[in-house]
Design a protein around this motif. Structure first.
Motif, PDB file in Angstrom:
ATOM      1  N   ILE A 226     -33.693  22.642  68.537  1.00 38.38           N
ATOM      2  CA  ILE A 226     -33.795  22.638  69.763  1.00 38.38           C
ATOM      3  C   ILE A 226     -34.597  24.292  69.647  1.00 38.38           C
ATOM      4  N   VAL A 227     -32.808  24.505  69.429  1.00 36.14           N
ATOM      5  CA  VAL A 227     -32.975  26.623  69.680  1.00 36.14           C
ATOM      6  C   VAL A 227     -34.169  27.080  68.795  1.00 36.14           C
TER       7      VAL A 227
ATOM      8  N   LEU B  54     -35.051  23.051  78.326  1.00 38.72           N
ATOM      9  CA  LEU B  54     -33.482  23.420  77.907  1.00 38.72           C
ATOM     10  C   LEU B  54     -33.411  23.896  79.703  1.00 38.72           C
ATOM     11  N   THR B  55     -33.919  23.989  80.244  1.00 40.74           N
ATOM     12  CA  THR B  55     -33.522  23.602  81.677  1.00 40.74           C
ATOM     13  C   THR B  55     -33.240  22.136  82.820  1.00 40.74           C
TER      14      THR B  55
ATOM     15  N   VAL C 206     -27.986  31.505  73.702  1.00 41.23           N
ATOM     16  CA  VAL C 206     -28.843  32.551  74.644  1.00 41.23           C
ATOM     17  C   VAL C 206     -28.672  33.821  74.471  1.00 41.23           C
TER      18      VAL C 206
ATOM     19  N   PRO D 176     -26.989  24.127  73.380  1.00 36.72           N
ATOM     20  CA  PRO D 176     -28.145  25.108  73.133  1.00 36.72           C
ATOM     21  C   PRO D 176     -27.424  26.544  74.376  1.00 36.72           C
ATOM     22  N   LYS D 177     -26.892  26.810  75.037  1.00 35.21           N
ATOM     23  CA  LYS D 177     -26.278  27.334  76.279  1.00 35.21           C
ATOM     24  C   LYS D 177     -25.882  28.651  74.970  1.00 35.21           C
TER      25      LYS D 177
ATOM     26  N   MET E 292     -40.698  25.212  76.206  1.00 38.33           N
ATOM     27  CA  MET E 292     -38.767  24.892  76.139  1.00 38.33           C
ATOM     28  C   MET E 292     -37.602  25.647  76.973  1.00 38.33           C
TER      29      MET E 292
ATOM     30  N   LEU F   3     -32.725  19.975  79.963  1.00 42.04           N
ATOM     31  CA  LEU F   3     -31.518  19.718  79.279  1.00 42.04           C
ATOM     32  C   LEU F   3     -30.134  19.591  80.030  1.00 42.04           C
TER      33      LEU F   3
END
Length: 312
Positions: free
Chosen positions: A196-197, A230-231, A53, A49-50, A226, A233
């Motif tokens: 997720i995104v 995400l953090t 971003v 996911p990063k 979220m 995750l």
């Protein structure tokens, strides 16, 4: 002539029966392989996911699809056949390749830990040259390339572990299991990453006035949670990278593998606690190994650094 044809058909039928019987084991082997690579799958899911971003939200699913497509191509067309060839001609090389990949995971995990918790007090230098400006398309291309490089290492570990699980099986079983694992894990990982995104967009949609109060509340909760998710995750992905890397190396070294087995036996009455203790020890070991690798690389850079050119 007819007798010869019937005999040939009997042989074909017998061969089909044998093949079918051997393929009956494929679901079990796929399930076993999936369980063994769960740590790598968690890492892959947490890391990806990063890469989207900061990019255009409208392009997120397209970017994930590009990464997933290249990941599947790597697994099915390159890594899978390479594992089969190595397994046939040089099976002894595979454990060392696995350990090399495990060392890379430990190094990457250490770099993430260092970036998260390492504090530097060096003054920020003003740029002396104009910063290079890149277009959104170039940034997207760079992100996809970076994600594919990371995924390639993780995919290589997945395929190698999958092959090790079926190394003693017939060739057809090996091919089917490797292909099934490649497709299943790619769809599972990147399908979940896509969810997720886009979760915040789903939450915004659910929070619209046209829905009932409960749905709107859930939608607002998704949007608010979220960033924290995400953090968390990201932390889980880093931990998974360290413990998986260290475990791969430990399994390749008997003097480390046997103590791990003894540790699991010591907590046989409480399997969950035994697993947790093992994971923590492996993650810490991964940090230490990653630190050592980082220092060796830094030393190598200093030793082989080109002397600065003298200005006339």
């Amino acid at each position: 002539m007819a007798t010869g044809l019937l005999a040939l058909l009997d042989d074909v039928a017998a061969l089909v029966k044998v093949s079918a019987a051997s393929l009956d084991d494929v679901p079990t082997q796929v399930a076993k392989t999936t369980g063994k690579v769960s740590g790598i799958v968690i890492d892959d899911t947490a890391v990806t996911p990063k890469y989207v971003v900061g990019l255009d939200p409208k392009r997120e699913l397209s970017i994930i699809f590009q990464i997933a497509k290249k990941s599947l191509i790597n697994k099915a067309l390159y890594l899978g056949p390479a594992a089969l060839v190595l397994g046939y001609f040089a099976p002894g090389v595979i454990p060392y390749l696995l350990m090399l990949g495990g060392a890379y995971l430990c190094f990457e995990g250490y770099e993430k830990v260092h970036s998260l918790f390492g504090k530097t007090h060096e003054p920020t230098e003003e740029p002396t040259e104009e910063m290079e400006v890149i277009t959104p398309q170039q940034l997207e291309k760079e992100r996809v390339s970076s994600a594919v490089r990371t995924d390639f290492i993780l995919s290589a570990e997945i395929i190698a572990i999958a092959y090790a699980t079926v190394a003693d099986s017939p060739l057809m079983n090996q091919i089917v299991v490797l292909l099934t694992v490649a497709v299943f894990i790619t769809i599972a990982v990147y399908g979940f990453v896509g969810l997720i995104v886009k979760a915040d967009d789903i939450g915004v949609h659910m929070a619209q006035e046209k829905f009932n109060p409960t749905t709107r509340k859930i939608g607002r909760g998704i949007v608010k949670s979220m960033p924290k998710f995400l953090t968390i995750l990201g932390y889980v992905g880093t931990a998974a990278m360290l413990w998986v890397g260290a475990e791969i190396i430990a399994h390749g070294l008997p003097f480390m593998h046997h103590p791990l087995e003894s540790l699991e036996q010591a907590f046989s009455g409480i399997p969950a606690l035994g697993w947790l203790v093992k994971v923590v020890l492996l993650a810490l070991g991964g940090v230490v190994l990653g630190f050592i690798i980082a220092q060796v690389l830094n030393l190598g850079k200093k030793l082989f650094k080109r002397p600065a050119e003298k200005v006339a």
